[in-house]
Design a protein around this motif. Structure first.
Motif, PDB file in Angstrom:
ATOM      1  N   LEU A   1       0.844  -1.189   0.000  1.00 34.09           N
ATOM      2  CA  LEU A   1       0.000   0.000   0.000  1.00 34.09           C
ATOM      3  C   LEU A   1       0.879   1.238   0.000  1.00 34.09           C
ATOM      4  CD1 LEU A   1      -2.572  -1.165   2.688  1.00 34.09           C
ATOM      5  CD2 LEU A   1      -2.860  -1.199   0.218  1.00 34.09           C
ATOM      6  N   ILE A   2       0.418   2.267  -0.711  1.00 29.06           N
ATOM      7  CA  ILE A   2       1.158   3.515  -0.804  1.00 29.06           C
ATOM      8  C   ILE A   2       0.193   4.659  -0.537  1.00 29.06           C
ATOM      9  CG2 ILE A   2       2.824   2.558  -2.442  1.00 29.06           C
ATOM     10  CD1 ILE A   2       1.313   3.993  -4.669  1.00 29.06           C
ATOM     11  N   PRO A   3       0.692   5.855  -0.186  1.00 35.05           N
ATOM     12  CA  PRO A   3      -0.206   6.993   0.023  1.00 35.05           C
ATOM     13  C   PRO A   3      -1.036   7.287  -1.218  1.00 35.05           C
ATOM     14  CG  PRO A   3       1.984   7.467   0.881  1.00 35.05           C
ATOM     15  CD  PRO A   3       2.098   6.174   0.137  1.00 35.05           C
ATOM     16  N   ALA A   4      -2.258   7.745  -0.992  1.00 32.66           N
ATOM     17  CA  ALA A   4      -3.154   8.034  -2.111  1.00 32.66           C
ATOM     18  C   ALA A   4      -2.561   9.096  -3.032  1.00 32.66           C
ATOM     19  CB  ALA A   4      -4.513   8.491  -1.579  1.00 32.66           C
ATOM     20  N   ALA A   5      -1.869  10.078  -2.461  1.00 37.38           N
ATOM     21  CA  ALA A   5      -1.261  11.117  -3.292  1.00 37.38           C
ATOM     22  C   ALA A   5      -0.215  10.528  -4.229  1.00 37.38           C
ATOM     23  CB  ALA A   5      -0.640  12.192  -2.398  1.00 37.38           C
ATOM     24  N   ARG A   6       0.541   9.557  -3.739  1.00 39.63           N
ATOM     25  CA  ARG A   6       1.545   8.892  -4.574  1.00 39.63           C
ATOM     26  C   ARG A   6       0.879   8.107  -5.707  1.00 39.63           C
ATOM     27  NH1 ARG A   6       6.103   8.361  -7.358  1.00 39.63           N
ATOM     28  NH2 ARG A   6       6.938   6.243  -7.352  1.00 39.63           N
ATOM     29  N   GLU A   7      -0.203   7.414  -5.395  1.00 40.20           N
ATOM     30  CA  GLU A   7      -0.923   6.649  -6.415  1.00 40.20           C
ATOM     31  C   GLU A   7      -1.470   7.567  -7.510  1.00 40.20           C
ATOM     32  OE1 GLU A   7      -2.739   3.660  -8.573  1.00 40.20           O
ATOM     33  OE2 GLU A   7      -1.150   3.601  -7.062  1.00 40.20           O
ATOM     34  N   LEU A   8      -2.002   8.711  -7.115  1.00 36.48           N
ATOM     35  CA  LEU A   8      -2.512   9.665  -8.102  1.00 36.48           C
ATOM     36  C   LEU A   8      -1.375  10.246  -8.933  1.00 36.48           C
ATOM     37  CD1 LEU A   8      -5.193  11.473  -5.913  1.00 36.48           C
ATOM     38  CD2 LEU A   8      -5.621   9.971  -7.865  1.00 36.48           C
ATOM     39  N   GLN A   9      -0.204  10.447  -8.316  1.00 39.27           N
ATOM     40  CA  GLN A   9       0.937  10.963  -9.065  1.00 39.27           C
ATOM     41  C   GLN A   9       1.404   9.950 -10.109  1.00 39.27           C
ATOM     42  OE1 GLN A   9       2.316  13.983  -9.191  1.00 39.27           O
ATOM     43  NE2 GLN A   9       3.584  13.151 -10.832  1.00 39.27           N
ATOM     44  N   LEU A  10       1.393   8.672  -9.770  1.00 40.62           N
ATOM     45  CA  LEU A  10       1.749   7.648 -10.744  1.00 40.62           C
ATOM     46  C   LEU A  10       0.767   7.643 -11.911  1.00 40.62           C
ATOM     47  CD1 LEU A  10       2.676   4.693  -8.340  1.00 40.62           C
ATOM     48  CD2 LEU A  10       4.248   6.035  -9.754  1.00 40.62           C
ATOM     49  N   CYS A  11      -0.477   7.859 -11.584  1.00 40.22           N
ATOM     50  CA  CYS A  11      -1.499   7.932 -12.634  1.00 40.22           C
ATOM     51  C   CYS A  11      -1.235   9.131 -13.547  1.00 40.22           C
ATOM     52  CB  CYS A  11      -2.879   8.027 -11.996  1.00 40.22           C
ATOM     53  SG  CYS A  11      -4.251   7.784 -13.131  1.00 40.22           S
TER      54      CYS A  11
ATOM     55  N   GLU B   1      -3.734  12.586   4.237  1.00 40.17           N
ATOM     56  CA  GLU B   1      -2.377  12.080   4.008  1.00 40.17           C
ATOM     57  C   GLU B   1      -2.221  10.637   4.467  1.00 40.17           C
ATOM     58  OE1 GLU B   1       0.415  14.653   5.827  1.00 40.17           O
ATOM     59  OE2 GLU B   1      -0.079  16.399   4.590  1.00 40.17           O
ATOM     60  N   ALA B   2      -3.002  10.244   5.475  1.00 41.96           N
ATOM     61  CA  ALA B   2      -2.882   8.877   6.014  1.00 41.96           C
ATOM     62  C   ALA B   2      -3.603   7.843   5.165  1.00 41.96           C
ATOM     63  CB  ALA B   2      -3.429   8.833   7.442  1.00 41.96           C
ATOM     64  N   LEU B   3      -4.253   8.288   4.109  1.00 35.97           N
ATOM     65  CA  LEU B   3      -5.016   7.374   3.259  1.00 35.97           C
ATOM     66  C   LEU B   3      -4.072   6.566   2.376  1.00 35.97           C
ATOM     67  CD1 LEU B   3      -8.043   6.805   2.718  1.00 35.97           C
ATOM     68  CD2 LEU B   3      -7.873   8.339   0.777  1.00 35.97           C
TER      69      LEU B   3
END
Length: 367
Positions: free
Chosen positions: A220-230, A256-258
């Motif tokens: 699992l990674i932070p949601a912000a990181r996942e959106l950045q990869l997208c 941020e904790a998501l």
């Protein structure tokens, strides 16, 4: 199936990061409320069986059933409490030693409870210990404990096998990259070097970012990181498709904790382009939405469809959706769901995850 799949390198599973429930030890975890309820019900059914087998259904006496039930419940719950306390120790032993220790614990508890029951009943006629009765209780416990412990052991082995297969499946889903995407990206970068070096450099950075995420451990990674990869993936595709690809971002600020599974959205966006934008000579639009509503995280990917493909999702698209569904189930269980709406000229995929499940994954798990 997209960047969600890269067949290179060996990866090790990180149990805390994935959020998968590990099956450890000789028998399943008996420390949960659900396990306690099942033990109480099983003990009560066993009590009824013993009384009926002894006196018959017509001569069933409630007083006898109460005494037998009291003894069986004490044996079952006391044994379960001890096994729960020794769970970490038993998990470090081999199956044979752990099984023998568990078996001995049940027999010792049975003997203690049998003697204790006779001691409690001494004021109503039992002045001396009936060792034959103790022996009878031990024989019954020996047979039933052997059967039950063997059953629990087999159930535990089955659960371990299922979770190992699930981890391997998730690794396979996340550890391959589609060759066509890699080749197209490299060709696009090569053509941009002479025309637009800065854009070519950005393409290399985006591709490196995606490759690094694909090679990372399953987790699992932070949601912000996942959106950045997208976003990185869409930057590469926009440079290749130009004006044919229109991207509409509707992303609200997220905690941020998501945490989200690594490369969860990217396969959905990839399929949106592959089956919605690329087949249309005029191109199309991809919309990415992320918002929290009523304590539920909602992630949505929408793409326009060529007229010939309306209401006809491809097999490849369905395979990607099935893979995403399995990953969500592995990480969040029933707290996450995936829905598809393709009744109009748009193809919409919605991923919903209970916010408490997302945030709970960010807390360290205790071994």
């Amino acid at each position: 199936m997209g960047l969600g799949m890269m067949a290179q390198g060996k990866q090790q599973h990180n149990g805390q990061a994935t959020g998968l429930r590990e099956a450890l030890g000789f028998i399943p975890n008996l420390c949960t409320g659900y396990a306690l309820l099942l033990l109480i019900l099983a003990a009560e059914l066993l009590s009824v069986l013993l009384v009926v087998a002894n006196s018959g259904l017509r001569d069933l006496r409630w007083a006898e059933l109460g005494l037998v039930s009291f003894l069986v419940q004490w044996v079952v719950l006391s044994s379960a409490s001890i096994l729960c306390y020794l769970q970490s120790y038993l998990a470090r032993l081999g199956p044979m030693r752990a099984g023998l220790i568990s078996y001995a614990i049940v027999l010792v508890v049975t003997m203690i409870c049998s003697l204790g029951g006779q001691w409690l009943l001494r004021d109503i006629g039992k002045l001396a210990i009936d060792w034959w009765q103790v022996a009878s209780h031990l024989v019954i416990a020996a047979v039933l404990a052997g059967i039950i412990l063997r059953y629990l052991y087999l159930q535990q082995q089955l659960q371990k096998q299922q979770q190992a297969e699930l981890r391997a499946r998730i690794q396979a889903l996340q550890s391959r990259i589609e060759p066509h995407f890699l080749f197209n990206s490299m060709n696009s970068i090569a053509s941009l070097i002479a025309v637009d070096p800065q854009l070519a450099e950005r393409q290399v950075e985006d591709l490196s970012d995606l490759m690094r995420a694909s090679l990372a451990e399953v987790g699992l990674i932070p949601a912000a990181r996942e959106l950045q990869l997208c976003r990185s993936y869409l930057h590469i595709q926009q440079a290749r498709l130009g004006q044919r690809l229109q991207v509409n971002w509707q992303v609200q600020p997220l905690p941020e904790a998501l945490l989200l599974p690594n490369l969860l959205l990217q396969p959905l966006v990839e399929n949106a382009i592959k089956y919605g934008v690329e087949p249309d000579p005029q191109g199309g639009q991809v919309t990415v939405q992320a918002d929290i509503r009523a304590e539920v995280l909602e992630l949505v990917v929408i793409n326009s469809l060529p007229v010939s493909d309306i209401n006809q999702p491809s097999a490849g698209n369905q395979m990607a959706l099935e893979n995403i569904h399995h990953r969500l189930a592995a990480h969040y269980g029933v707290a996450a769901s995936l829905a598809v709406d393709n009744k109009t000229d748009q193809f919409k995929v919605s991923v919903t995850i209970e916010l408490t499940a997302c945030l709970a994954q960010s807390r360290p798990r205790q071994s």
